[in-house]
Design a protein around this motif. Sequence first.
Motif, mmCIF file in Angstrom:
data_model
loop_
_atom_site.group_PDB
_atom_site.id
_atom_site.type_symbol
_atom_site.label_atom_id
_atom_site.label_comp_id
_atom_site.label_asym_id
_atom_site.label_seq_id
_atom_site.Cartn_x
_atom_site.Cartn_y
_atom_site.Cartn_z
ATOM 1 N N HIS A 160 96.016 22.719 160.080
ATOM 2 C CA HIS A 160 94.566 22.558 159.944
ATOM 3 C C HIS A 160 94.120 21.132 160.291
ATOM 4 O O HIS A 160 93.031 20.936 160.855
ATOM 5 N N LEU A 161 94.968 20.150 159.984
ATOM 6 C CA LEU A 161 94.643 18.770 160.349
ATOM 7 C C LEU A 161 94.560 18.626 161.864
ATOM 8 O O LEU A 161 93.622 18.000 162.398
ATOM 9 N N GLN A 162 95.519 19.214 162.585
ATOM 10 C CA GLN A 162 95.492 19.136 164.044
ATOM 11 C C GLN A 162 94.295 19.891 164.616
ATOM 12 O O GLN A 162 93.722 19.492 165.633
ATOM 13 N N ALA A 163 93.886 20.977 163.962
ATOM 14 C CA ALA A 163 92.699 21.714 164.414
ATOM 15 C C ALA A 163 91.462 20.819 164.342
ATOM 16 O O ALA A 163 90.623 20.817 165.267
ATOM 17 N N ILE A 164 91.349 20.052 163.260
ATOM 18 C CA ILE A 164 90.218 19.129 163.135
ATOM 19 C C ILE A 164 90.249 18.084 164.243
ATOM 20 O O ILE A 164 89.225 17.758 164.858
ATOM 21 N N LYS A 165 91.449 17.565 164.538
ATOM 22 C CA LYS A 165 91.580 16.558 165.600
ATOM 23 C C LYS A 165 91.175 17.132 166.950
ATOM 24 O O LYS A 165 90.503 16.460 167.753
ATOM 25 N N LEU A 166 91.562 18.377 167.227
ATOM 26 C CA LEU A 166 91.197 19.001 168.501
ATOM 27 C C LEU A 166 89.692 19.210 168.598
ATOM 28 O O LEU A 166 89.090 19.009 169.657
ATOM 29 N N LEU A 167 89.071 19.612 167.499
ATOM 30 C CA LEU A 167 87.614 19.769 167.500
ATOM 31 C C LEU A 167 86.924 18.434 167.781
ATOM 32 O O LEU A 167 85.961 18.362 168.554
ATOM 33 N N LEU A 168 87.433 17.367 167.154
ATOM 34 C CA LEU A 168 86.845 16.041 167.354
ATOM 35 C C LEU A 168 87.029 15.544 168.787
ATOM 36 O O LEU A 168 86.242 14.727 169.277
ATOM 37 N N LYS A 169 88.081 16.040 169.453
ATOM 38 C CA LYS A 169 88.312 15.667 170.852
ATOM 39 C C LYS A 169 87.526 16.547 171.817
ATOM 40 O O LYS A 169 87.622 16.391 173.036
ATOM 41 N N GLY A 170 86.766 17.484 171.270
ATOM 42 C CA GLY A 170 85.919 18.317 172.110
ATOM 43 C C GLY A 170 86.618 19.499 172.749
ATOM 44 O O GLY A 170 86.103 20.084 173.705
#
Length: 260
Positions: A227-237
């Motif tokens: 879930h942490l990596q999912a947030i990072k991917l969302l923040l990267k667009g």
Amino acid sequence: MATVVPSLLSAKVMHKRLFPKVNQFCYSVYYVMIPLSKLDNIDIAVNKHRFLSFWVKDHGDKKGGDLRKWADAILTDYQLDASVKEVVLVTMPRVCWYVFNPVSFWLCLDDNDSLRAVICQVNNTFGESHSYVCAHSGGDVIHNDDWLEAKKLFHVSPFLEREGHYQFRFSYKQGHFGAWIDYYDATNNKTLLTSMVGEHEPLTKVKLYKQSMVCPLVTFKVVFLIHLQAIKLLLKGIKYVAKPKALWEKISTTSKLTKL
């Protein structure tokens, strides 16, 4: 055939997304490696509520059925059963009654402890499961530098379409196991690199509990990091991909295998 013993695998898991933006992470985990012929004699609680435990219903048909029979039925369907003498399940145990395995590996070994097939049982966070049967046509030995290709038929990440294909590579030898899975999108663009590589030693209760202290609450850790990596991917667009309706197929194979 050398004696295959229950083992504890200390490993590093790595993911590297290459496209459209780079995102990479690496973390430590541990697995138990269970020869199914020795399931009744391993140093971890089986089907019991303990801090660390192994539950049959977490694997195979997910109904608590005989795990070796489940694997053998698949091997027979694809004419891979003749040379397989032992099946070793590589998976994370339950910790505090909870488990989530993004992928468990069923290593199908011959008399020389050589790989003849690997069943990669993949689970997603939506409670679904799919197994990729990786083998050569005819069940020839899988060597360390062999790549096996399979069409992607299962939705795992909400940031990747259910399309394209995987390439699998495996390395199994005394004290070592490694798995590499690369994903190519529908245009054959290499998009994601993943690996799990580690060293293993005979499993004992003392070693298992020591490892659980070095890498505490490992199954919770895996889900948190997903879930942490999912947030990072969302923040990267990176584009979010809605989950498609699951396909009826629960088992598929590398491209050269055909079912009886």
